[in-house]
Design a protein around this motif. Structure first.
Motif, PDB file in Angstrom:
ATOM      1  N   LEU A 163     -11.201 -32.485  -1.055  1.00 55.33           N
ATOM      2  CA  LEU A 163     -12.059 -33.562  -1.420  1.00 55.33           C
ATOM      3  C   LEU A 163     -11.495 -34.981  -1.193  1.00 55.33           C
ATOM      4  O   LEU A 163     -10.298 -34.992  -1.481  1.00 55.33           O
ATOM      5  N   ARG A 209      -7.703 -27.316 -14.028  1.00 58.02           N
ATOM      6  CA  ARG A 209      -7.233 -28.563 -13.229  1.00 58.02           C
ATOM      7  C   ARG A 209      -5.848 -28.864 -13.421  1.00 58.02           C
ATOM      8  O   ARG A 209      -5.445 -28.712 -14.330  1.00 58.02           O
ATOM      9  N   ARG A 225     -17.779 -31.133 -15.149  1.00 59.31           N
ATOM     10  CA  ARG A 225     -18.997 -30.154 -15.328  1.00 59.31           C
ATOM     11  C   ARG A 225     -18.798 -29.017 -16.126  1.00 59.31           C
ATOM     12  O   ARG A 225     -17.855 -28.872 -16.535  1.00 59.31           O
ATOM     13  N   HIS A 243      -9.902 -27.208 -19.683  1.00 59.64           N
ATOM     14  CA  HIS A 243     -10.006 -27.164 -17.999  1.00 59.64           C
ATOM     15  C   HIS A 243      -8.706 -27.719 -17.565  1.00 59.64           C
ATOM     16  O   HIS A 243      -8.682 -28.096 -16.370  1.00 59.64           O
ATOM     17  N   GLN A 267     -17.544 -30.257   4.431  1.00 58.84           N
ATOM     18  CA  GLN A 267     -16.347 -29.584   3.624  1.00 58.84           C
ATOM     19  C   GLN A 267     -16.914 -28.051   3.862  1.00 58.84           C
ATOM     20  O   GLN A 267     -15.714 -27.386   4.323  1.00 58.84           O
ATOM     21  N   ALA A 319     -18.764 -34.079  -7.417  1.00 63.08           N
ATOM     22  CA  ALA A 319     -18.773 -34.134  -5.980  1.00 63.08           C
ATOM     23  C   ALA A 319     -17.659 -32.898  -5.556  1.00 63.08           C
ATOM     24  O   ALA A 319     -17.300 -32.924  -4.448  1.00 63.08           O
ATOM     25  N   GLU A 320     -17.618 -31.839  -6.339  1.00 56.52           N
ATOM     26  CA  GLU A 320     -16.566 -30.823  -5.909  1.00 56.52           C
ATOM     27  C   GLU A 320     -17.605 -29.614  -5.707  1.00 56.52           C
ATOM     28  O   GLU A 320     -18.328 -29.169  -6.676  1.00 56.52           O
ATOM     29  N   LEU A 321     -17.017 -28.915  -4.753  1.00 54.43           N
ATOM     30  CA  LEU A 321     -17.591 -27.434  -4.433  1.00 54.43           C
ATOM     31  C   LEU A 321     -17.040 -26.387  -5.307  1.00 54.43           C
ATOM     32  O   LEU A 321     -15.876 -26.688  -5.958  1.00 54.43           O
ATOM     33  N   ARG A 322     -17.849 -25.135  -5.308  1.00 55.41           N
ATOM     34  CA  ARG A 322     -16.905 -24.210  -6.134  1.00 55.41           C
ATOM     35  C   ARG A 322     -15.837 -23.491  -5.063  1.00 55.41           C
ATOM     36  O   ARG A 322     -16.177 -23.914  -3.721  1.00 55.41           O
ATOM     37  N   LYS A 323     -15.157 -22.399  -5.515  1.00 54.02           N
ATOM     38  CA  LYS A 323     -14.374 -21.940  -4.628  1.00 54.02           C
ATOM     39  C   LYS A 323     -15.063 -20.977  -3.751  1.00 54.02           C
ATOM     40  O   LYS A 323     -16.037 -20.239  -3.927  1.00 54.02           O
ATOM     41  N   PHE A 347      -6.905 -21.906  -5.377  1.00 52.24           N
ATOM     42  CA  PHE A 347      -7.179 -22.479  -3.889  1.00 52.24           C
ATOM     43  C   PHE A 347      -7.113 -24.052  -4.102  1.00 52.24           C
ATOM     44  O   PHE A 347      -7.182 -24.643  -4.987  1.00 52.24           O
ATOM     45  N   GLY A 350     -16.078 -27.249 -15.189  1.00 51.32           N
ATOM     46  CA  GLY A 350     -14.663 -27.799 -14.940  1.00 51.32           C
ATOM     47  C   GLY A 350     -14.455 -28.719 -13.792  1.00 51.32           C
ATOM     48  O   GLY A 350     -13.481 -29.213 -13.429  1.00 51.32           O
ATOM     49  N   ARG A 351     -15.679 -28.456 -12.786  1.00 53.49           N
ATOM     50  CA  ARG A 351     -15.536 -29.422 -11.793  1.00 53.49           C
ATOM     51  C   ARG A 351     -15.946 -30.639 -11.911  1.00 53.49           C
ATOM     52  O   ARG A 351     -16.594 -31.111 -13.012  1.00 53.49           O
ATOM     53  N   ARG A 352     -15.695 -31.454 -11.159  1.00 58.99           N
ATOM     54  CA  ARG A 352     -16.112 -33.050 -11.101  1.00 58.99           C
ATOM     55  C   ARG A 352     -17.461 -32.944 -10.088  1.00 58.99           C
ATOM     56  O   ARG A 352     -17.480 -31.948  -9.383  1.00 58.99           O
ATOM     57  N   TYR A 409     -12.806 -23.521 -14.045  1.00 55.98           N
ATOM     58  CA  TYR A 409     -11.910 -24.200 -12.994  1.00 55.98           C
ATOM     59  C   TYR A 409     -10.812 -24.977 -13.927  1.00 55.98           C
ATOM     60  O   TYR A 409     -11.174 -25.800 -14.741  1.00 55.98           O
TER      61      TYR A 409
END
Lengths: 244, 1215
Positions: free
Chosen positions: B46, B80, A13, B177, A222, A20-24, B42, A16-18, B78
């Motif tokens: 998941l 990775r 995204r 990333h 989560q 199904a990932e939450l933010r920090k 952190f 840089g998240r995928r 973020y």
């Protein structure tokens, strides 16, 4: 200006998240000494401060209910919370609506019959807004209510999920939210698995709702882990102080 | 409680503590907004990537808003640890790309190095990176993000396309990333330097990640090896400029070097400034009238609120000044007049349009434009155009472009503007071949090289202060008007083979092919034979055009003892040889279809397959996919069976031979008596059965539509065209077509039950009612009514028209062609993408349809074959376990590829195939037109012999010999009409009003109307009369149906010696009137030659008293002794003879119709036979003349196999 690509073909995204990932998540309780309970939570760059006063005597007699408490939620969004300053009035319909969502969510969870003829005030301050405001508000309120020692049947964990470029994703940030995504916010009681709030303002095909809800539910679980750890850390901390 | 806490603590083990926690407790209000970056750690809990550790940082930048305030934007990033390297040489175990779900091609070890282009190279040399030779390219996210942020979406898309193409082995690496390669911009560091550092870091990461096995080449125009050494120790990394790289690694590849040289000269944004200064001197005023586009947010909001309208900009082919978009349902079509309102949008762009106020709405002009140059010129001075356009006609919503959402710039074929090569200076204007594209300004150091060449150009940008878009030269195709040049131009314009290198098949895909040489012929494998149903004992035969090499369908039919019929359609089993995702498969997928041009073809599959192993030749064993039906005597399907078989064809029949057998002959040419005897009963039974099936389908509303197809006869040598022949349908065509339609529809139903969401179907949506307006009015003008409410009623009213038109074949044809034009386009689709009621096929009147019968030349069929195999195999499995389980569930249990089941991907594939199909059809059309003009060129030049190339003047040469043909008026416009010449299949304009506005009529027309017979003296004189134009006439048009011209008496007198003025004072041209026209060529350098016509005579309609005389021109025509001689008189007769399909239209009873058609065909054969004896050479036997068996050139046979204009299924004969 070209359109922002919300989900790259590599499956990342914008931040840089995928999907199904939450933010920090950063959270803490008892940040205000004046309030009976308070909490501060960050979902990435969405930062919310919650303060709970009460239960105390109702301010206006007429509002008092003889067998239970009433909850009063006030939500305030700081003018500096977004990159462009924007002052919102107290009567902003959006904010009033959102505070009533919070209120309704918690009316089902707080054991209100333990506090007859009294009032619980929740003040929410959004310090920085980067999407998923309702989610952050509900989570902050949960922490603050627990911090205030108000009896609740369960945690309330809220999580948003939306459909970005053909894929369901959770915990949308501001960019994702503002580019026409169908967004659902749900609030879940993690232990019983019951849902106390589902809020959606855009159109979404019925077939896709199920997938979105189950993803949001995972997100709530989560979140529950994170919130619970904050509370337990705090409790441990307090316990240590008592021993000493 | 403590136990609980303990458990929690254990759960937390390994968790990095939040570094900011202390700070947070001091919060809330001192949140550090100003921090440029605030990394913190952190871990993520998941299920998909439990080990993914992400760092959070922030990306902060300042932006100016519309209100001129500066705002600060903070974005989270973020970082990775799970970004895969996507290399097949990854040393990790398991390889890092397997640990995350990612769809990408992988880098391979094919090349000894990996390439990483930097921003400057990607921007300037995209075309170079698009070349197939370069593989194993790593595109870093840095450059992709920068391309996006600087609005280079076209470049971005190209690079993405390269990364997506599995043959290119190229990947996108998300370095921004990735924790190891993320780079923060340092204070006072320029963006270029930061990006450069980021690239270096990625290169280093790759080098060390792959354990120093693969050296990395960084391509950069800006930086050198020394710049790299400044930052890091750069072991294993070489920095090269594009030029150095090409010299070092591709020293002998001229294509790459040429491309590089031309790209080097391209105009880029940074050049725009000095370039506008230069061009400012060229133009008189700097005001171009263009406006800046509105910001995207405003456009989107506007479209939503219906203040603006969004659509694909289409430019009218014959009016470059007019463009339109299809807005939403409420507004319909929005017209955009003039280049100022078009505001730099180019044909095909997705634009946003704002409506003008109603007072300035205009009606689109309907006159025929005069020539392509004028069209280009019209754009330059649009005022005049607009004033003529504003007439009392129907006013349409008019708008202007306020924004462009997506550019659709493609490579265009163009020609340097005449005279431009003499100009000094490096900027030149080129005229695109297609008149709907504006002139393009390119930079080239030596314009003389480009003069009189067709060149490929690309548009780069179009700034507001520039009248024309800026582009660059890509390569030269060849001298103008040379056949090879023009054909490659057609191919490029339709994206069929942009790169010269892709015309052949790659070595890799040829290696996958089975071996079939003379010494070692391919034989079926015995193991495979045991898996297939053996049909080698059945009498299988194929019916195809003569000399057909790629036979993909064969038929078997026999009567069973119980009176039932066993009927089989056998299709070449291409899917057995072409495995999914093999190189050949990928190549075929990207080609989509075999492209047939008039004199050549471009195959979808390598020749080994298409002409040898897959082709169902006779007397050899071949694998097939078969559909077998058991039919009752009334041709109702009792039972059907699908599956893989092996067959041995008894005979490759030709259409004429089959027709001969059908007509009762016992022996037909080129077939021995024994085979004839064996096949005759089958053919007759087949015809009998298919007639019934067809009659049933017709009764359901199947349409019989018409299109004008022609084919070319080529000289054996020298490449000239000897004649153009209309294609003539035989009854056998219909029979074969019906059999294929039957197979297709049954297969469609079968795969739909197996793949509910993703079966590849072909649907034909019902036409839009308003498109029939033209047809209805045209028919009304002749007193017919057409009911378009359903396909059945349409079919019936067309039949009615045919029945009542008293043998007026051209009229019937034209009416049917008009009906065809009104139809929507049939297209492929995935069944999951639209509701079930949209699957139907309007033209064929079937609920399910797909393409199954030509896997050699269409990729869609190949997909359908795979789906059918999956269904059938699934069924077999389920039969073994439980007899009645749903086939869909078993299909999913089989290990089938993702693609067949994925509705979304199938939809994308369908889109791609639709696009390829459409483009190949356009290419076919263009090539036909090209050959038609060539033919006219030859014809008009022949008698005037010795005219050198290009010596002919601009237009209407006196020494040119007119080529006269009979035609029919097919469309009435404001300043003339279009005439369709059925014999040649050409439609061309006839101008009645000259550019200057003078209305002119040839003298011969006027005379022919009044004068009866003429003596010989007059005739001599008359031969010139069609060249004499009577000017000063007045014209009145009733759009669509008639145009009338009145000649004032004063004018008439000038032209005639007779006292009474032997001239008609009034001439009327009505739709469907028959006329005599001379075909001429309008020559042009920048465009293809175009055909236009001049009026010679008018043929009075049959209903009027025919006592007067034949049109005088007919005689004139005879005198000339040109080829068309006897054609006029025989035209109607001939078509009736040769075209039983048309003749029998007059009948209503369907089955009777077919029988009668057969009889007619027989009699016509007899007739022509006797005719032949009588007439001898002077009057060639029409059958002979147009016979398909008489192909003069082997290239020519290809033309037969392909249907030219056919848009609709009913005409898509699966031959």
């Amino acid at each position: 200006m070209s359109r922002v690509e919300l989900l790259t073909p590599e499956g990342l995204r914008v931040d840089g998240r995928r999907p199904a990932e939450l933010r920090k998540i950063t959270s803490t309780t008892s940040v205000l000494s004046q309030a009976d309970g308070s909490a501060y939570i960050e979902h990435g760059n969405t930062k919310v401060l919650a303060a709970v006063y009460g239960p105390c005597e109702v301010r206006h007699r007429a509002l008092a209910v003889h067998d239970r408490a009433i909850i009063n939620v006030e939500l305030n969004v700081a003018p500096f919370s977004t990159s462009e300053r924007r002052r919102r009035t107290k009567t902003d319909k959006r904010l009033l609506e959102m505070s009533s969502f919070v209120k309704q969510t918690f009316e089902a969870v707080v054991m209100m019959n333990l506090y007859p003829r009294s009032q619980i005030d929740v003040y929410l301050q959004v310090i920085q807004h980067d999407g998923a405001m309702l989610q952050a508000c509900i989570n902050a309120t949960t922490l603050a209510l627990i911090d205030a020692g108000i009896a609740m049947s369960d945690y309330v964990c809220a999580c948003t999920a939306g459909w970005i470029e053909r894929e369901p994703a959770i915990d949308l940030n501001y960019i994702e939210e503002s580019s026409d995504t169908s967004e659902v916010t749900i609030a879940l009681l993690p232990k019983s698995g019951k849902v106390t709030l589902v809020q959606m303002e855009s159109r979404l095909h019925v077939d896709k709702l199920e997938e979105l809800l189950s993803l949001a539910r995972d997100g709530c679980q989560q979140l529950y882990g994170e919130l619970d750890r904050t509370i337990r850390d705090r409790a441990e901390d307090l316990a240590k102080k008592i021993v000493v | 409680m403590s136990a609980l806490l303990g458990a929690e603590a254990q759960g937390k083990k390994g968790l990095p503590l939040d570094a900011d926690f202390a700070a947070v407790s001091r919060l809330p209000l001192d949140a550090d907004f100003a921090a440029v970056s605030r990394p913190s750690l952190f871990m993520h809990h998941l299920n998909i990537s439990p080990t993914a550790i992400m760092h959070k940082t922030e990306n902060v930048h300042f932006r100016k808003t519309n209100k001129n305030t500066v705002i600060k934007r903070v974005r989270e990033v973020y970082l990775r640890t799970d970004i895969p390297c996507l290399s097949s040489q990854c040393p990790m175990n398991p390889p890092c790309h397997e640990r995350v779900k990612v769809e990408s091609s992988l880098l391979t070890s094919e090349t000894p190095y990996y390439l990483i282009p930097d921003y400057s190279v990607s921007l300037r040399y995209v075309e170079l990176l698009e070349q197939e030779e370069l593989t194993n390219i790593i595109f870093s996210e840095t450059i992709l993000q920068r391309l996006q942020s600087e609005d280079k979406s076209r470049t971005y898309k190209s690079l993405r396309q390269v990364a997506k193409d599995p043959r290119r082995r190229s990947v996108v690496f998300c370095n921004e990333h990735c924790e190891d390669t993320h780079v923060e911009r340092e204070p006072n560091e320029s963006i270029e330097h930061r990006d450069w550092r980021a690239l270096l870091k990625s290169a280093l990461w790759y080098y060390s990640h792959l354990q120093r096995q693969v050296p990395i080449i960084l391509l950069s125009e800006q930086f050198s090896q020394a710049d790299a050494a400044e930052y890091f120790e750069i072991e294993g990394i070489t920095v090269l400029s594009a030029k150095q790289y090409l010299n070092q690694y591709w020293p002998n590849n001229s294509v790459l070097h040429e491309l590089f040289d031309s790209l080097k000269e391209a105009i880029l944004e940074e050049d725009v400034k000095n370039q506008t200064q230069e061009s400012g001197a060229l133009r008189k005023s700097s005001s171009t009238g263009y406006q800046e586009y509105k910001p995207l947010s405003e456009l989107e909001a506007g479209v939503k609120s219906e203040r603006f309208f969004q659509g694909v900009l289409k430019v009218r082919a014959n009016h470059r000044d007019q463009a339109f978009i299809r807005g939403n349902a409420n507004i319909g079509e929005i017209v955009i007049m003039g280049s100022e309102y078009r505001n730099r949008a180019v044909h095909g762009d997705v634009v946003v349009v704002e409506l003008l106020n109603k007072a300035s709405w205009v009606a689109p002009s309907t006159h025929i434009s005069y020539d392509p140059e004028e069209v280009h010129a019209a754009a330059d001075d649009n005022d005049e155009e607009r004033s003529t356009g504003r007439r009392h006609r129907e006013i349409k919503p008019t708008g202007r472009v306020v924004g462009v959402l997506t550019r659709n710039w493609q490579p265009y074929v163009a020609t340097l503007q005449e005279g431009s090569e003499k100009d000094s200076g490096s900027f030149h204007l080129v005229l695109p071949l297609s008149p709907i594209i504006p002139k393009i300004r390119i930079r080239h150091h030596d314009p003389k090289v480009l003069a009189n060449q067709r060149i490929v150009v690309r548009i780069d940008s179009w700034p507001t202060n520039s009248q024309y878009p800026n582009g660059h030269y890509v390569r030269s195709i060849g001298p103008v008007h040379e056949l090879d040049t023009e054909i490659s131009a057609i191919l490029i314009e339709h994206g069929i083979s942009v790169s010269q290198t892709t015309q052949g098949f790659s070595e890799g895909s040829l290696k996958e092919m089975p071996v079939n040489t003379d010494e070692n012929p391919w034989k079926p494998d015995s193991k495979e034979l045991s898996r297939r149903r053996d049909l080698r004992k059945h009498t299988v035969f194929s019916i195809d055009p003569p000399n057909c090499q790629d036979i993909d369908d064969a038929i078997s039919i026999r009567e069973l003892e119980n009176g039932k019929i066993e009927f089989g359609v056998h299709i070449a089993d291409v899917s057995f040889f072409v495995k999914e995702n093999s190189l050949t498969d990928l190549e075929a997928r990207s080609r989509g279809t075999t492209v047939y041009l008039s004199d050549r073809r471009f195959d979808m599959l390598p020749k080994v397959l298409s002409e040898q192993i897959c082709s169902l030749r006779h007397h050899v064993d071949r694998y097939a996919m078969s559909v077998m039906w058991t039919l009752d005597s009334e041709a109702n399907v009792l039972d059907s069976w699908f599956g893989r078989t092996v067959i041995r064809s008894a005979c490759e029949m030709e259409y004429e031979q089959a027709q001969g057998l059908l007509n009762g002959k016992d022996v037909v040419p080129n077939l021995d008596a024994k085979t004839c005897k064996q096949l005759k009963p089958s053919v007759v039974l087949l015809a009998k059965t298919m007639r019934k099936v067809r009659a049933r389908r017709m009764a359901n509303g199947g349409l019989e539509l018409e299109s004008s197809e022609v084919k070319f006869k080529f000289k054996e040598e020298g490449g000239g065209i000897t004649d153009i022949l209309p294609k003539q349908p035989l009854e056998v065509h219909q029979i074969i077509e019906e059999a294929m339609v039957m197979a297709n529809s049954h297969v469609a139903k079968r795969i739909y039950t197996g793949f509910r969401d993703s079966s590849m179907l072909r649907h034909h949506p019902p036409p839009i009612e308003s498109h029939f307006k033209m047809l209805i009015r045209a028919a009304e003008s002749r007193g017919f009514t057409i009911d378009t409410s359903s396909n059945l009623s349409l079919a019936n009213s067309l039949r009615e028209c045919a029945a009542k038109s008293q043998g007026d074949i051209e009229f019937v044809r034209l009416i049917k062609t008009m009906a065809t034009m009104a139809m929507s386009e049939a297209s492929y689709m995935s069944s999951g993408s639209c509701p079930v009621n949209e699957y139907a096929h309007y033209g064929l009147a079937l609920d399910f349809y797909t393409h199954f019968t030509s896997p050699i030349r269409r990729y869609a069929d190949l997909v359908v074959h795979r789906q059918l195999t999956a269904c059938v195999e699934g069924e077999l499995l389920s039969n073994k376990t439980t007899a009645l389980s749903a086939p869909s569930s078993t299909v999913s249990s089989l290990a089938h590829s993702e693609l067949l089941k994925n509705g979304f991907k199938m939809e994308q594939l369908a889109e791609h195939l639709n696009y390829k199909n459409r483009e190949s059809k356009f290419a076919q059309k263009d090539s036909t037109e090209l050959f038609q003009t060539l033919f006219i060129l030859q014809r008009t030049r022949r008698q005037s012999e010795g005219t050198g190339l290009g010596s002919a003047g601009k237009d209407g040469d006196e020494e040119e010999v007119p080529y006269v043909e009979a035609g029919i008026i097919s469309e009435i416009r404001e300043n003339g009409f279009f005439v369709f010449v059925p014999r040649l299949g050409i439609k061309g304009p006839v101008y009645l009003k000259e550019k200057s506005g003078d209305v002119v009529v040839p003298l011969s027309v006027l005379k022919s109307l009044t004068k009866g017979t003429k003596d010989k003296g007059e005739l001599q004189q008359q031969s010139k009369e069609h060249l004499v134009n009577v000017s000063g006439c007045e014209m009145d048009t009733d759009l669509m149906t008639k145009i009338s011209i009145s000649v004032p008496a004063t004018v008439a007198r000038e032209y005639t010696s007779d006292k009474d003025g032997g001239l008609a004072r009034n001439v009327q041209f009505r739709l469907f009137d028959k006329v005599q026209v001379a075909l001429r060529l309008k020559k042009s350098l920048a465009h293809r030659h175009s055909i236009y016509m001049t009026l010679i005579g008018l043929e009075p309609p049959k209903s009027t008293a025919d006592g007067l005389t034949l049109p005088s021109t007919n005689r004139l025509f005879k005198q000339k002794g040109s080829v068309g001689q006897q054609l006029k008189q025989d035209e109607v007769k001939r078509i009736a003879q040769q075209d039983p399909g048309l003749a029998k239209l007059s009948e209503r009873e369907l089955i009777q119709q077919i029988r009668q058609g057969q009889e007619e065909a027989t009699t016509s054969l007899k007739y022509t036979k006797s005719n032949k004896k009588k007439a001898g050479k002077k009057q060639p036997d029409p059958e002979e003349m147009y016979s398909q068996t008489r192909a003069e050139s082997s290239l020519y046979r290809l033309m037969d196999a392909f249907d030219r204009f056919r848009i609709i299924e009913s005409s898509e004969t699966e031959v």
